[in-house]
Write an enzyme that holds these catalytic residues in place. Sequence first.
Site, PDB file in Angstrom:
ATOM      1  N   GLU A  96      11.524 -29.338  14.372  1.00 30.14           N
ATOM      2  CA  GLU A  96      12.467 -30.011  13.143  1.00 30.14           C
ATOM      3  C   GLU A  96      13.238 -29.005  12.023  1.00 30.14           C
ATOM      4  O   GLU A  96      11.961 -27.559  12.010  1.00 30.14           O
ATOM      5  CB  GLU A  96      11.019 -29.962  12.284  1.00 30.14           C
ATOM      6  CG  GLU A  96      11.273 -30.952  11.014  1.00 30.14           C
ATOM      7  CD  GLU A  96      10.529 -31.650   9.927  1.00 30.14           C
ATOM      8  OE1 GLU A  96      10.424 -31.802   9.124  1.00 30.14           O
ATOM      9  OE2 GLU A  96       9.080 -31.193  10.567  1.00 30.14           O
ATOM     10  N   LYS A 115     -11.352 -34.240  15.906  1.00 33.78           N
ATOM     11  CA  LYS A 115     -10.387 -34.921  16.292  1.00 33.78           C
ATOM     12  C   LYS A 115      -9.639 -36.204  15.708  1.00 33.78           C
ATOM     13  O   LYS A 115      -9.322 -36.686  15.754  1.00 33.78           O
ATOM     14  CB  LYS A 115      -9.635 -34.437  17.948  1.00 33.78           C
ATOM     15  CG  LYS A 115      -9.679 -33.686  19.220  1.00 33.78           C
ATOM     16  CD  LYS A 115      -9.467 -33.851  20.282  1.00 33.78           C
ATOM     17  CE  LYS A 115      -9.332 -32.344  20.789  1.00 33.78           C
ATOM     18  NZ  LYS A 115      -9.688 -31.677  22.351  1.00 33.78           N
ATOM     19  N   ASP A 125      -5.347 -25.802  19.716  1.00 36.68           N
ATOM     20  CA  ASP A 125      -5.406 -27.318  20.946  1.00 36.68           C
ATOM     21  C   ASP A 125      -4.639 -28.422  19.899  1.00 36.68           C
ATOM     22  O   ASP A 125      -4.677 -28.400  18.771  1.00 36.68           O
ATOM     23  CB  ASP A 125      -6.976 -28.025  20.315  1.00 36.68           C
ATOM     24  CG  ASP A 125      -6.616 -29.417  21.069  1.00 36.68           C
ATOM     25  OD1 ASP A 125      -6.135 -29.807  21.500  1.00 36.68           O
ATOM     26  OD2 ASP A 125      -8.034 -29.479  21.723  1.00 36.68           O
ATOM     27  N   HIS A 131      18.088 -31.052   4.153  1.00 41.23           N
ATOM     28  CA  HIS A 131      18.168 -31.637   5.752  1.00 41.23           C
ATOM     29  C   HIS A 131      19.712 -32.008   6.423  1.00 41.23           C
ATOM     30  O   HIS A 131      19.614 -32.175   7.658  1.00 41.23           O
ATOM     31  CB  HIS A 131      17.004 -32.617   5.270  1.00 41.23           C
ATOM     32  CG  HIS A 131      16.193 -32.392   5.863  1.00 41.23           C
ATOM     33  ND1 HIS A 131      15.202 -31.517   6.907  1.00 41.23           N
ATOM     34  CD2 HIS A 131      14.828 -31.618   5.005  1.00 41.23           C
ATOM     35  CE1 HIS A 131      14.026 -31.595   7.220  1.00 41.23           C
ATOM     36  NE2 HIS A 131      13.701 -31.342   5.747  1.00 41.23           N
TER      37      HIS A 131
END
Length: 582
Positions: free
Chosen positions: A253, A385, A461, A559
């Site tokens: 990004e 998670k 992770d 952006h």
Amino acid sequence: MAMEVRRRVPPPPGGAAPAGHHPRRRAAAGGEGERERVRVQAGDALPLPIRHTNLIFSALFAASLVYLMRRWREKIRASTPLHVVSLAEIFAICGLVASLIYLLSFFGIAFVQSVVSNSDDEEDYLIDSHRAQAPAPPAPAPCALLGNPVAAPEKMPEEDEEIVAAVVAGKIPSYVLETRLGDCRRAAGIRREALRRITGREMDGLPLDGFDYASILGQCCELPVGYVQLPVGVAGPLLLDSRRHYVPMATTEGCLVASTNRGFKAIAESGGASSVVLKDGMTRAPAVRFPSARRAAELKGFLENPANFDTLATVFNRSSRFGRLQGVKCAMAGKNLYMRFTCSTGDAMGMNMVSKGVQNVLDYLQDDFPDMDVISISGNFCSDKKSAAINWIEGRGKSVVCEAVIKEEVVKKVLKTNVQALVELNVIKNLAGSAVAGALGGFNAHASNIVTAIFIATGQDPAQNVESSQCMTMLEAINDGKDLHISVTMPSIEVGTVGGGTQLASQSACLDLLGVKGANRESPGSNARLLATVVAGAVLAGELSLISAQAAGHLVQSHMKYNRSSRDMSKAAEEADRPKKC
């Protein structure tokens, strides 16, 4: 990572299944492939560590024996009857008998357990070997590539072309290539070529060379055919707790690293940030079922009774040098019981560590609660998670608060806005806006952006960014409204500096850049805690910069400038359509 656990329960005479047991006890949680056999050993529930208990009874046995031998020698010399004994001799005889019974019982049980263990392992080996050698029905070629069991020839062909053809035809399962060839790079290349022939896709943009495939064998990734290139940027320095850190961020990004870097600059020019770790404990919550809710409540009461904690801790802690039980919290749903164990894990993220300790406790509890049916080693009360209120309230992993005071002149010069606008935007956007959306732990601007980028760079992770990104950003005007106080509260940052992807070369280099590579031998757990504070400090900077850009109306412009390709796509398409020369 989650862990699959295999448990053996001996069948009663007649072959009937024991009451309360269910085939689902052999349960898998999450996606981890590690398989662990755990047995309760003699002396697990003793009030003292087993080595101390053995030492006490051994010393008692030796002292009693020496004393009695000396006394009997004196009686023989003095012609005193041996059956005439004093009170001290009576105590010595009792001590000798008691210590002898203990030592014979303990070492006898350990010997029997070792014999039974070897027999069980032999039986399992024979069963597994029989299953491995049994021919499976032919499978379509794509299934062989994905690793489904197929019959493998006794001898592997020598030429790569022959092996590729055998994989495509389904004669050789793809997952055995590494072990049968002994060359992880060669195995990946053969698998990739077989995939190309099966799918008809070239995969030209996916690199194969330049990666150490042996480093991931059996622990990070199965069936590799290449690796994905991901750029890593470095933002910094982050001035946190009087230390400077250069933070690696793996992302695709645009503006993310630059924006975080601007936040670092604002923090540094204002004197730096500070952090505090409130909690440090990984959790695992198995789900068990009883015939009645009353029985489930009995186990709940047993586990949450402080008088039983030392016994549970003794059983739990024997699985690891660093895993130490901190507490157990239970919840019920009818006759189902969910037990949330929390333990310290040193510098490891600790999912395997806590899972092994939990399995020890489950095996120990089975004796007193034979009707307990273990449904799964993970019952989602952990919660791993997944965005869950239990993590937001109780914490999981490292619970960190990071704060800084940004001076008025820095807000104007570096962030291009003013304090009042930032405070107002935070209330309307991060607090009220998130409440309107029904957010759970999402009272922030983009904490997940920074967390995920650091996680990927340092070998964490990535899926655990779900709970690790839970964050509340608070802004307040102080010093008569001139300066800005900003803080982030993150209750469940799940990181480690050993194990998993942290040992890979690139990720290890990023951890080394932060000064947290590997385990800290002098203060176990301090490297992982430092990494958690760096994550929180980076989130603080990222929040500060993005909120400032939105308050100043600069978000879209930045952006458009940095997150869009300047390449003429129409010309690029024309170039792609042109025939290429060899």
